[in-house]
Design an enzyme around this catalytic site. Structure first.
Site, PDB file in Angstrom:
ATOM      1  CE  LYS B  54      -3.821   1.875   2.803  1.00 57.58           C
ATOM      2  NZ  LYS B  54      -4.634   1.629   4.025  1.00 57.58           N
ATOM      3  CB  SER B 128      -7.912   3.441   3.108  1.00 58.28           C
ATOM      4  OG  SER B 128      -6.996   2.849   3.987  1.00 58.28           O
ATOM      5  CB  SER B 152      -7.723   0.652   6.243  1.00 57.85           C
ATOM      6  OG  SER B 152      -8.313   1.925   6.210  1.00 57.85           O
TER       7      SER B 152
END
Lengths: 433, 432
Positions: B54, B128, B152
C-alpha cells in the site's frame, strides 16, 4: 522587581531524545535520520533514558516532588525549525522545588528544534531532537544580585552533578516586572546573557516608568550583540498550541528511574568549611565531584586546607589553563591522587609536582621519574650552553640574570629531575671554563 | 486458483514467470481497475512471489505518495520496519492505490483516481487499502501489505473477496507507516487465503504460527446480535450461514447484546480527527511535495495546504484542529477517549463469554461509486470493524460470500488463534 526564569539545559548525553543520532556534528545536516527530520511514517523511539535520569537528578537536587509518570505532549505551531511542526515536550517530572529561596515551579524534558537561518532560508537539522531539560522558576528573584547568585549557583550545580553537557551553554527565557506589568524576554543563549538581559530590561522598565511612560505586557527578544531587548515584530496573539498526548509514545515511568542522590554543592561546601577549609578553596573544590573525591581521600592524611588549596591553585589552575575538567582530561583520579600525595608529603618539589601534572594532562609519559645522574646533568648543561650561545655571551659580558635563564632551561630539559643546586654547580664550572 | 502455500513453493523460474505474467496483467488492467499507483520493477528477474505494498507504507528508493498530491514526488528514504523480513522472500511488484493517508472507507478517493471493485467496476472496492484488495482478487499480485486503522484492510478484503487481518495493536512495528490515527494504526497483511496472511504476519512480527492443529469443536462463538440485525439481508444471510458452518463443526454460538459498541464510530472519528490533524502538520510544502507561493511564509504554508490536500483530508484536519483547541479539548477529545474505553471494556466483556467474537465485516454489500454522498454515511460503514480497533484486538476478515466478509475477533495478542479459526472456517467452507 520580580524575575522568573525558564532555563534550558542540554543534558549530558550522546543521543538525541527520540532517535539514536549523535547530539553534535561538524557539518550541517549530517547527524540526522528519518525520525529527527520528521519524515512521513517515521516514529519516535522511547525517550532517551539518560536525559530523563539527568532531569530526575536535577529535580531532586532542586528539592522538587517527583511525579510518578510524565506524559509526552505535542506542542503544535508552524515554524521552519520544527520538522513536523510540533515539538515534543513532557509534562513535569518534578514540581514545587526551591533553590536559594526561589520557588521552582517544575522540571521537564523536551526536544530542541532545528537551527533555522531566516536570512538565508536554511535549516540545519543536527539540532532537531536534541534533548533539553527545562527548569521553570516562580518570579521570586527580586534583585539583579539575587539573579546573579541564582544563575552562578545553578550553573555550578549543573556542572557538579554532571547534568549539563559541558560543551553547550544554557539557554533561557526570563520574565521581568519592575511594576505590575510582566515582560517576557526570549532568546537568551548564554549564562552571561541572562544577567545582562535582566539588568537591561529592569533598567529599561524603570527609566520608562520614571519618564512617565506605561509598560505593556509583551514579549521581547534579547539581542546579545547589541546588549538590549527588542520588541518582537510578531503580533501578540493568544497562541493555542493544541497540546495533545503524543499517541506514538508511552508515558515516561519516573518511579522506575533509580538515580543516586549525590551530595549537592551546598552540602559539600558546608562539609569542607567545617573541616577547616577556607571559603574560596571550598567553593573551588566543589566545582567538580572528582575534586571532592580527591579531597575526601587526601584530607585523611593531610591538613584539609592544604589539600583544598593544592586542588584550587595547582590542579584547577592547570585544568582551567586547558579549559578542561578533570573528568574531561581523561587523567585517572588515582594518578592525580598519587601525585598529590607525593607533593603534599614533600617527597617531590611543588615545581616537580606541577611538571608531572602537566605531563599527565598533556598525556606525555613522564621520562624522569628517578633523579638525574651527574652525567645526565653534565650532558644537559652542555646542550643548553650550545643551544643558547647568545645568552652565554651576555653572561660573560656581565649580565648575571642570564645565569638563571640557563639554569631554568637545563632544569626543564632534565624534566626537573635534578637538584637545581647540582645543576648550578655544573653550570658554573662549565661557564667559567 | 493456486493457494498461497503452493505459490510459496514455486521454483525460482516458475515464480519469475508468474511475476512477469502479473506485470503484464497489471499493464492491461490498471486503466480499468486502478489498483496500482507505481509498478516498481518491470524487468525484475524476480525469483520470488509478488508482493503489493500500500502506498502509505515506505519502501526505500520507491516513490511513496500516500495517494495524495502533497507527496506526489516523494521517494521513500527508508523502508518500513515491518517489511524487512518480508522483502527477503517476496518481491515488491508495486505500490497500491488507497484513500489518501488511509482516510476513507471506499477506496475511491485517491488523488490519482478511483479504484474499482473487481466484480463490478461501478462499485467501490472498499478502503482504504482498496488497491490491495483488487490486485489480489484479480491475481495481479499474490501477497499484499496494507494498513488498518478502523477497518482499512478488512473492508476491501470483504468487498474484494480476499482475506485481511488487523493484527493486535503493537504486534508489528509502525515505523514507516504514514500516520492516520497513531493510537490505532497497524500495518496489516492481506492475501487470498488465511495461510498467506499468516505467512506474512509471521515475517512481519517475527513469530511462528501453526494453523492446522485446530478444531472448532467446543469453541464458544460470541455473536453481538445488534450488529447482525443492523446489516443488509444479503450480508446477514451469508454470515448466518458461516456461523452455522462453525456450529455444525462443534462450535457453540452465544448471542449477546453489546449496547456500548454504538460509541465506537463517534469515539473513533474524534480521536482520529485529533491525531490526524497533528500528524498532518508536517505537510507544509517546505520539505516535500509541491509548494504554493505566498507573500509571507504563513501564506505559503496555508496556500500549499489549501491547494494540495483533498477535501476529505482538509475536513478531517479542520475537525481535528477544532476538537483539540484549548477550549474544546475536554469536550471532544477527552470524551472520545472515554467512549473508547467503554467500547474496549465491552469488547473485553464479550470475550469473557466466549473465545471469539464473530460479526459481519461490512454491514452492506459494496455500494455504487458516488452512492454515499455525505461523509457521515461513509463513516457509519465502520460500525463493525471499529470496535476491535478501539480495543486493540486482532480481527480477521475471511470471505463468506463473494463480497461479504466474516469478521473473527480474538483477545489481544491471540492473533494465532484468530488465524487458526479463520483457517479452519476456510476449510469447512470449501469442503461443502
Amino acid at each position: 522587581m520580580k524575575v522568573g526564569l525558564e532555563i534550558h539545559v542540554y543534558p549530558r548525553t550522546s543521543a538525541k531524545m527520540f532517535c539514536m543520532c549523535f547530539v553534535r556534528a561538524e557539518d550541517a545536516n549530517t547527524s540526522v535520520c528519518p525520525r529527527c527530520t520528521g519524515q512521513p511514517g517515521a516514529k519516535p523511539m522511547a525517550p532517551n533514558r539518560t536525559a530523563v535520569e539527568k532531569a530526575v537528578v536535577l529535580a531532586k537536587a532542586l528539592g522538587c516532588k517527583l511525579e510518578v509518570r510524565a506524559t509526552v505532549l505535542r506542542k503544535h505551531y508552524f515554524y521552519p525549525d520544527l520538522p513536523s511542526n510540533y515539538q515534543r515536550t513532557s509534562t513535569p517530572i518534578g514540581r514545587e522545588g526551591s533553590f536559594l529561596g526561589v520557588r521552582i515551579r517544575e522540571v521537564h524534558v523536551e526536544e530542541d528544534a532545528a537551527r533555522y537561518e531566516p536570512r538565508d532560508g536554511t535549516v540545519d537539522y543536527n539540532r532537531a531532537g536534541v534533548p533539553l531539560i527545562e527548569v521553570v522558576t516562580e518570579p521570586d528573584i527580586n534583585s539583579t544580585d539575587a539573579a546573579k547568585n541564582f544563575v552562578d549557583e545553578f550553573s555550578r550545580l549543573l556542572h557538579y552533578l554532571k547534568i549539563a553537557d559541558p560543551s553547550s551553554a544554557i539557554k533561557a527565557d526570563t520574565n521581568v516586572s519592575v511594576g505590575d506589568t510582566r515582560v517576557e524576554v526570549k532568546n537568551i543563549n548564554t549564562t552571561h546573557g541572562i544577567l545582562a538581559a535582566i539588568e537591561h530590561e529592569a533598567k529599561r522598565q524603570t527609566e520608562l516608568l520614571e519618564r512617565g511612560g506605561t509598560l505593556v505586557q509583551e514579549t521581547r527578544h534579547w539581542d546579545e550583540t547589541k546588549g538590549r531587548t527588542l520588541a518582537s515584530r510578531e503580533k501578540e496573539t493568544e497562541s493555542d498550541y493544541r497540546y495533545m498526548e503524543d499517541p506514538d509514545l508511552q508515558p515516561i515511568d519516573i518511579s522506575s528511574v533509580r538515580v543516586a542522590t549525590p551530595e549537592d554543592t551546598f552540602a559539600a561546601r558546608k562539609r569542607l568549611e567545617r573541616a577547616g577549609v577556607a571559603r574560596d578553596a571550598a567553593v573551588a573544590v566543589t566545582e567538580e565531584q572528582e575534586f571532592v573525591a580527591l579531597f575526601d581521600s587526601l584530607s585523611k592524611r593531610f591538613e584539609p586546607q592544604r589539600v583544598a588549596e593544592w586542588i584550587r591553585r595547582d590542579l584547577r589552575g592547570e585544568l582551567n589553563h586547558r579549559t578542561l575538567t578533570l573528568e574531561q582530561s581523561g587523567v585517572k583520579t588515582k594518578d592525580v591522587e598519587r601525585l598529590m600525595d607525593d607533593a603534599l608529603s614533600e617527597k617531590i618539589t611543588r615545581h616537580k609536582a606541577k611538571q608531572l601534572l602537566r605531563e599527565l594532562l598533556d598525556k606525555k609519559e613522564s621520562k624522569h621519574t628517578t633523579k638525574a645522574s651527574k652525567e645526565d646533568v653534565e650532558k644537559a648543561v652542555e646542550a643548553t650552553l650550545l643551544a643558547h650561545q647568545d645568552v652565554v655571551q651576555r653572561y660573560r659580558e656581565g649580565k648575571k640574570e642570564a645565569f638563571n635563564f640557563l639554569l631554568g632551561e637545563t632544569n626543564r630539559a632534565l624534566g626537573f629531575a635534578a637538584d637545581p643546586k647540582e645543576i648550578a654547580k655544573v653550570l658554573k664550572e662549565k661557564l667559567n671554563m | 486458483m493456486m493457494g498461497s502455500k503452493e505459490i510459496l513453493g514455486l521454483s525460482t523460474s516458475d515464480a519469475t514467470e508468474r511475476f512477469h505474467k502479473q506485470l503484464t496483467l497489471i499493464e492491461k488492467q490498471n486503466k480499468t481497475y486502478n489498483a496500482f499507483v507505481t509498478v516498481t520493477d518491470k524487468y525484475a528477474n524476480a525469483g520470488y512471489p509478488s508482493l503489493a505494498v500500500k502506498d502509505n507504507i515506505l519502501v526505500e528508493g520507491i516513490r511513496c505518495t500516500s495517494s495524495s498530491r502533497v507527496l506526489e514526488n516523494y521517494v521513500a528514504p527508508y523502508s518500513a520496519d515491518a517489511l524487512h523480513n518480508v522483502t527477503t522472500h517476496l518481491r515488491v511488484i508495486g505500490k497500491t492505490v488507497h484513500d489518501p493517508f488511509g482516510a476513507g472507507g471506499s477506496g475511491t478517493t485517491s488523488d490519482f483516481g478511483a479504484t474499482k471493485n473487481p466484480f463490478d467496476t461501478t462499485r467501490v472496492p472498499g478502503g482504504s487499502s482498496g488497491g490491495n484488495g483488487v490486485a489480489l482478487a484479480l491475481e495481479q499480485c499474490d501477497f499484499a501489505i496494507g494498513s488498518d486503522t478502523f477497518g482499512s484492510v478488512r473492508a476491501p478484503a470483504a468487498f474484494c473477496g480476499v482475506v485481511g487481518l488487523r493484527p493486535t495493536y503493537g504486534l508489528v512495528s509502525r515505523h514507516g507507516l504514514m500516520d492516520l490515527a497513531m493510537s490505532l494504526d497497524t500495518i496489516a497483511p492481506m492475501a487470498r487465503d488465511v495461510y498467506g496472511v499468516a505467512y506474512l504476519l509471521e515475517r512481519m512480527a517475527n513469530k511462528r504460527y501453526e494453523l492446522d492443529k485446530f478444531s472448532a469443536r467446543g469453541l464458544k462463538i460470541v455473536v453481538p446480535t445488534e450488529l447482525l440485525d443492523g446489516s443488509a439481508k444479503e450480508v446477514r444471510d451469508a454470515v448466518e450461514k458461516a456461523i452455522a458452518t462453525l456450529t455444525d463443526a462443534g462450535a457453540k454460538r452465544v448471542d449477546v447484546r453489546a449496547p456500548n459498541l454504538r460509541y465506537a464510530v463517534p469515539s473513533y472519528y474524534i480521536t482520529m480527527f485529533a491525531e490526524f490533524s497533528s500528524a498532518m502538520q508536517r505537510f507544509d510544502g517546505l520539505k516535500y511535495g509541491p509548494r504554493a507561493d505566498g507573500e509571507t511564509p504563513e501564506e505559503a504554508v496555508s496556500k500549499t495546504r489549501g491547494s494540495y490536500l483533498s477535501e476529505e483530508l482538509k475536513r478531517r484536519i479542520f475537525l481535528g484542529t477544532y476538537a483539540t483547541r484549548k477550549e474544546h479539548a475536554n469536550k471532544w477529545y477527552a470524551a472520545a477517549l472515554r467512549g473508547r474505553t467503554l467500547v474496549a471494556k465491552e469488547m473485553q466483556g464479550l470475550l469473557k463469554k466466549g473465545d471469539f467474537i464473530v460479526t459481519p465485516t461490512m454491514p452492506v454489500l459494496p455500494w455504487k461509486i458516488g452512492e454515499l454522498t455525505t461523509p457521515l454515511q461513509n463513516y457509519l460503514m465502520d460500525v463493525m470493524t471499529g470496535p476491535p480497533s478501539l480495543a486493540g484486538m486482532p480481527a480477521l476478515s475471511v470471505p463468506c460470500g463473494r463480497t461479504v466478509g466474516l469478521q473473527i475477533i480474538g483477545n489481544r495478542f491471540k492473533d494465532a488463534e484468530v488465524l487458526q479459526l479463520g483457517h479452519a472456517y476456510e476449510r469447512l467452507r470449501d469442503s461443502k
